[in-house]
Structures are given as C-alpha cells and as structure tokens.
Design a protein around this motif. Structure first.
Motif, mmCIF file in Angstrom:
data_model
loop_
_atom_site.group_PDB
_atom_site.id
_atom_site.type_symbol
_atom_site.label_atom_id
_atom_site.label_comp_id
_atom_site.label_asym_id
_atom_site.label_seq_id
_atom_site.Cartn_x
_atom_site.Cartn_y
_atom_site.Cartn_z
ATOM 1 N N SER A 122 4.403 27.374 19.991
ATOM 2 C CA SER A 122 5.408 28.272 20.568
ATOM 3 C C SER A 122 6.749 28.172 19.857
ATOM 4 C CB SER A 122 5.601 27.959 22.055
ATOM 5 O OG SER A 122 6.224 26.694 22.228
ATOM 6 N N LYS A 123 6.844 27.218 18.905
ATOM 7 C CA LYS A 123 8.069 27.015 18.115
ATOM 8 C C LYS A 123 9.283 26.755 19.006
ATOM 9 C CE LYS A 123 6.352 29.969 14.372
ATOM 10 N NZ LYS A 123 5.836 28.837 13.606
ATOM 11 N N SER A 124 9.076 25.938 20.044
ATOM 12 C CA SER A 124 10.168 25.586 20.951
ATOM 13 C C SER A 124 11.168 24.671 20.252
ATOM 14 C CB SER A 124 9.613 24.880 22.194
ATOM 15 O OG SER A 124 8.744 25.725 22.902
ATOM 16 N N ASP A 125 12.375 24.636 20.808
ATOM 17 C CA ASP A 125 13.430 23.790 20.255
ATOM 18 C C ASP A 125 13.191 22.350 20.702
ATOM 19 O OD1 ASP A 125 15.684 22.494 19.442
ATOM 20 O OD2 ASP A 125 17.092 23.972 20.218
ATOM 21 N N LEU A 126 12.575 21.547 19.835
ATOM 22 C CA LEU A 126 12.255 20.172 20.186
ATOM 23 C C LEU A 126 13.502 19.300 20.261
ATOM 24 C CD1 LEU A 126 9.128 19.683 17.876
ATOM 25 C CD2 LEU A 126 9.178 20.405 20.254
ATOM 26 N N SER A 127 14.432 19.501 19.343
ATOM 27 C CA SER A 127 15.609 18.635 19.270
ATOM 28 C C SER A 127 16.440 18.704 20.544
ATOM 29 C CB SER A 127 16.467 19.002 18.059
ATOM 30 O OG SER A 127 16.935 20.328 18.161
ATOM 31 N N MET A 128 16.478 19.868 21.188
ATOM 32 C CA MET A 128 17.253 20.031 22.415
ATOM 33 C C MET A 128 16.743 19.091 23.504
ATOM 34 S SD MET A 128 17.509 23.429 24.822
ATOM 35 C CE MET A 128 15.755 23.333 25.205
#
Length: 248
Positions: A122-128
């Motif tokens: 889903s290409k979610s924002d992992l770093s957040m």
C-alpha cells in the motif's frame, strides 16, 4: 518478487526457530541476514536494505527501540518479537505497528507477515509510525496512529472526544470536527484508549473524560460531550462511570 527479511534477536535458538517458521510460510520471503545485537542489526540493515525486519526488543547492548532511534533511514516494515512488557506493547499498539509474543506461534507470525506485506504494497508512510513510536516511548503514549483504507493519521490523544463502533468499524470524533473512519474494531482500540482518560461506557462507545460536558441521569443515562454528541451509558458501566466522574 521476494521480500527481503532480516531477523534480529540475541538468542540463537529464537533466530533459528524464526528462520524455519518464515521459510515454512507461503509468502514470497527471502531471509537475507540475521543479527544478535543492536549494532550488528544496524549493520545488516544498512547493508541489505530489507523489506521486513523481525526485531527483538531486549538485547545485551540496548533495545530494538534504540536500534530504530539510531537508524537514519527506516524504510522497512517491523514486526517486534518480545516477551510480555505492558508499556512497550502499549507503545507499539499506539503506533499501529505489529508485534508477536514469545514463545512465537506460527499463526501469529503468519498474520503479522501478511499485515507487513499489505502495508508495503500500500506504500504507507512507515517513518511516520516509527517517529510516533519513539515519541510515545519518551512521553508516555501521547499520540495514536489510526489506519484507514488509504491513509494513516497521527492523532493526539487529547484531541479524541469519543469513538463509536459500527459493527466491525470504528469512528473517531475529534475536537476539530473531523471524523476518522477505520476498519479496525472497537475492541482493538479499547486496549489502547484506557484509563485514566478513556473509558468504554457502552458496547459501542469509548469516551474521553476530558471532553465530558455533563451527565444526564436515566436508566443508564446520557453523557453529553463538549461537541454536543450524546453518548449512551450502559447500566453495566454506570457504577464505574459514576465512581470515576465523582473522583475528577
């Protein structure tokens, strides 16, 4: 396509067991490295650029959280592997990250791996989420990550007025008027949103005590929130609610 996996745990027996379990799944996974400490974990992550890291929390030279804090780039999905530690687990849940408890059960590992692959796709924002985790560890869980179908929201706990369930879905009502809808159940959030600020006052509602305007008596009664929402109080929760309300 195979997803690159790294296993970081100071116990050789646990690493061997996890390698066998990961290899036995039907997911397209390739174990590219393993490590037994924070420093060696950082080294193999920087070398191999993994997609998924199975990360122990307690190691001789620090914690899995220390490892995260020291990394410059966190562009991979983490599954924490840990013995039961209430504070650490709560911080992980607040950040919408996954964990499995030792001794590891194959069903739990498979579920966590499936979630990790879905998140990567889903290409979610992992770093957040990692920033939220590290911040919550330092400041006793002040923010929560709410996953929706297309986004992830980082929300301050003080800004949540109440949550409302609709079967297998949950609505978050916020102080700025927004409503965030997630496909996660109320039960999952009950373990995160808890006393002293939150209470499940009804099978379909969790409220933030800091946003109560008044209580109207009745069979169970009605709790009126500062945004005007009227939340029912169940008879089963009434005694506990009144006790907490009178102690404010």
């Amino acid at each position: 396509m195979s997803y690159k996996v790294i296993i970081i745990d100071d116990e050789g027996r646990t690493r061997s067991m996890l390698k066998k379990m990961v290899s036995s799944t039907n997911f397209p996974l390739k174990i590219v490295a393993e490590a037994d400490s924070v420093q060696s974990g950082i080294d193999v992550i920087n070398e191999h650029n993994p997609d998924i890291v199975l990360l122990d929390i307690q190691m001789p030279d620090g914690s899995g959280f220390d490892l995260l804090d020291r990394l410059r780039h966190r562009n991979f999905e983490i599954i924490f592997v840990t013995a039961h530690q209430e504070f650490a687990i709560r911080a992980i849940k607040f950040s919408a990250l996954d964990y499995i408890l030792k001794p590891v059960e194959i069903e739990e590992l498979e579920s966590a791996l499936e979630n990790a692959i879905d998140t990567i796709q889903s290409k979610s924002d992992l770093s957040m989420r990692y920033e939220t985790l590290l911040e919550n560890l330092k400041h006793s869980n002040k923010r929560v990550v709410i996953r929706t179908k297309g986004s992830m929201y980082v929300v301050d706990l003080k800004d949540i007025i109440h949550c409302q369930s609709d079967r297998n879905y949950t609505y978050f009502h916020l102080t700025d008027g927004r409503k965030i809808f997630t496909s996660r159940t109320m039960k999952e959030y009950e373990n995160v949103l808890s006393l002293p600020d939150f209470i499940r006052c009804h099978r379909s509602h969790i409220i933030n005590f800091n946003h109560i305007e008044r209580y109207e008596r009745g069979d169970g009664g009605i709790i009126v929130m500062k945004n005007g929402s009227e939340v029912p109080l169940s008879r089963q929760s009434k005694d506990r609610f009144m006790e907490l309300l009178e102690s404010l």
